[in-house]
Motif scaffolding. Structure first.
Motif, PDB file in Angstrom:
ATOM      1  N   VAL A 171     141.256   8.308   6.070  1.00  0.00           N
ATOM      2  CA  VAL A 171     142.585   8.725   5.558  1.00  0.00           C
ATOM      3  C   VAL A 171     142.480   9.004   4.050  1.00  0.00           C
ATOM      4  N   ASP A 172     142.955  10.161   3.639  1.00  0.00           N
ATOM      5  CA  ASP A 172     142.802  10.662   2.281  1.00  0.00           C
ATOM      6  C   ASP A 172     143.305   9.680   1.214  1.00  0.00           C
TER       7      ASP A 172
ATOM      8  N   LEU B 101     146.193  11.041  -1.060  1.00  0.00           N
ATOM      9  CA  LEU B 101     147.483  11.001  -0.368  1.00  0.00           C
ATOM     10  C   LEU B 101     148.073   9.588  -0.462  1.00  0.00           C
ATOM     11  N   GLN B 102     147.214   8.593  -0.291  1.00  0.00           N
ATOM     12  CA  GLN B 102     147.690   7.212  -0.349  1.00  0.00           C
ATOM     13  C   GLN B 102     148.165   6.826  -1.748  1.00  0.00           C
TER      14      GLN B 102
ATOM     15  N   GLU C 114     153.276  13.868   5.501  1.00  0.00           N
ATOM     16  CA  GLU C 114     151.825  14.051   5.640  1.00  0.00           C
ATOM     17  C   GLU C 114     151.147  12.719   5.975  1.00  0.00           C
ATOM     18  N   TYR C 115     151.644  11.653   5.365  1.00  0.00           N
ATOM     19  CA  TYR C 115     151.068  10.324   5.660  1.00  0.00           C
ATOM     20  C   TYR C 115     151.314   9.956   7.129  1.00  0.00           C
TER      21      TYR C 115
ATOM     22  N   ASP D 210     151.677  11.915   9.561  1.00  0.00           N
ATOM     23  CA  ASP D 210     150.808  12.762  10.364  1.00  0.00           C
ATOM     24  C   ASP D 210     149.368  12.215  10.419  1.00  0.00           C
ATOM     25  N   SER D 211     148.836  11.849   9.254  1.00  0.00           N
ATOM     26  CA  SER D 211     147.468  11.293   9.207  1.00  0.00           C
ATOM     27  C   SER D 211     147.375   9.998   9.992  1.00  0.00           C
TER      28      SER D 211
ATOM     29  N   LYS E 150     147.328  10.461  13.774  1.00  0.00           N
ATOM     30  CA  LYS E 150     145.980  10.823  14.254  1.00  0.00           C
ATOM     31  C   LYS E 150     145.102   9.577  14.328  1.00  0.00           C
ATOM     32  N   LEU E 151     145.178   8.749  13.296  1.00  0.00           N
ATOM     33  CA  LEU E 151     144.382   7.516  13.276  1.00  0.00           C
ATOM     34  C   LEU E 151     144.797   6.590  14.427  1.00  0.00           C
TER      35      LEU E 151
END
Ligand SMILES: O=C(O)CCC(=O)C(=O)O
Ligand SMILES: [Fe+2]
Length: 330
Positions: free
Chosen positions: A46-47, A50-51, A140-141, A143-144, A147-148
């Motif tokens: 996870v980016d 972004l975090q 966006e978070y 969304d990530s 996926k995780l």
């Protein structure tokens, strides 16, 4: 004295093609879920940027005065159950928590079938309009992390010797996603106030991002242990529905939070849960005998006796947490 530490699992093997790499991770997940119901993950991809952005924007939001924060008050979120609540408004076991926060979830338009049907906890989010990029960053978070969540559920399925799509096919292809940002003020001398009192989570999987302050505690078999922040990691824990599905083999472990520092603590729990309308049933696991832990559970309720959809279970729980809103929303 040995200090117990929750296991740290590098989950990169769940997504790479190396031989047996997912089996090795699955074995570690199995051990962690049986021993603790909690584990840290690294290697999740996870980016970082972004975090960091999410943390900064959250600090900016909570630093505002109450009146400004209440512009996205939960009372305005309706049945979708979204928005801001001030310190003391959320209860755990009937007691107010020392925290404020914002509730989010999957962003669903008004014409989405579940929203049209008036399904509680589904709908649009409330975002602060005065903080640029807040909306984009949160979405966006989510969304990530969604996926995780799918990757981890495949790992959990493998850990139970099931096909990796077991949960996706039955429960989480279209998961119920809830995401919260909490701000725990410092205790300021009173030692007795819990940011969140002892509880278990309701669904299948929680993935928690915490800042560097600490304060999360987990009830292990040999007593309460700390789950301090580890840079670059998330804390994962299983919820009541996975406890029910595995007949108690994977326990939804009680946990609680107390901020004993002199600064605010931010945390970002992401709940990856079964579809609202799906009935949750035990998995046919060989050699597992149900050990119901009703009497020592924090709420004295049995997850194994429960019958119904995940939505039924969730609404019963949540209406205890926000009694004031129950009338309006449900
Ligand atoms: O803030 C934390 O560290 C944990 C929060 C939590 O347990 C929850 O929201 O269910
Ligand atoms: Fe929790």
């Amino acid at each position: 004295m040995t200090v117990l530490q929750l296991p740290i699992i590098d989950i990169s093997g769940l997504t790479c093609q190396r031989n047996n790499s997912s089996d090795v991770v699955a074995q570690q997940i199995k051990q962690a879920c049986q021993d603790y119901g909690f584990f840290y993950i690294v290697g999740h991809g996870v980016d970082e940027q972004l975090q960091t952005q999410l943390e900064h924007l959250s600090q900016e939001f909570f630093a505002q005065d109450q009146e400004t924060k209440l512009k996205i008050s939960m009372a305005l979120g309706g049945r979708a159950w979204r928005g801001y609540f001030p310190v003391g408004n959320e209860l755990t076991s009937g007691r107010p928590d020392l925290k404020e926060g914002i509730y989010f979830g999957s962003e669903l338009k008004d014409n989405h079938p579940l929203v049209k049907a008036g399904t509680p906890m589904h709908g649009r989010n409330l975002f602060p309009s005065n903080i640029p990029q807040f909306r984009e960053t949160v979405l966006e978070y989510i969304d990530s992390m969604t996926k995780l969540g799918h990757i981890l559920m495949a790992g959990i399925a493998l850990s139970l010797d099931l096909d990796k799509s077991y949960f996706a096919e039955r429960y989480t292809k279209d998961p119920l996603i809830l995401f919260r940002i909490f701000n725990y003020p410092p205790n300021l001398g009173s030692q007795s106030e819990w940011g969140v009192g002892e509880h278990t989570d309701y669904g299948v999987l929680t993935i928690l991002k915490q800042d560097n302050i600490g304060g999360l505690q987990v009830k292990s078999k040999s007593g309460w242990i700390d789950a301090p922040p580890i840079p670059g990691s998330f804390v994962c824990n299983i919820g009541d529905m996975l406890d029910r599905m595995t007949r108690g083999l994977y326990r939804s472990t009680p946990h609680r939070v107390r901020n004993l520092s002199t600064s605010n603590r931010l945390s970002f729990p992401f709940f990856f849960d079964p579809n609202f309308n799906v009935e949750v049933k035990p998995i046919d696991l060989k050699d597992v005998v149900v050990k119901d832990d009703q009497s020592d559970r924090w709420d004295k309720a049995s997850v194994h006796e429960f019958r119904g959809t995940y939505g039924d279970y969730l609404l019963k729980k949540v209406s205890k947490v926000f009694p004031e809103l129950r009338q309006k929303v449900l």
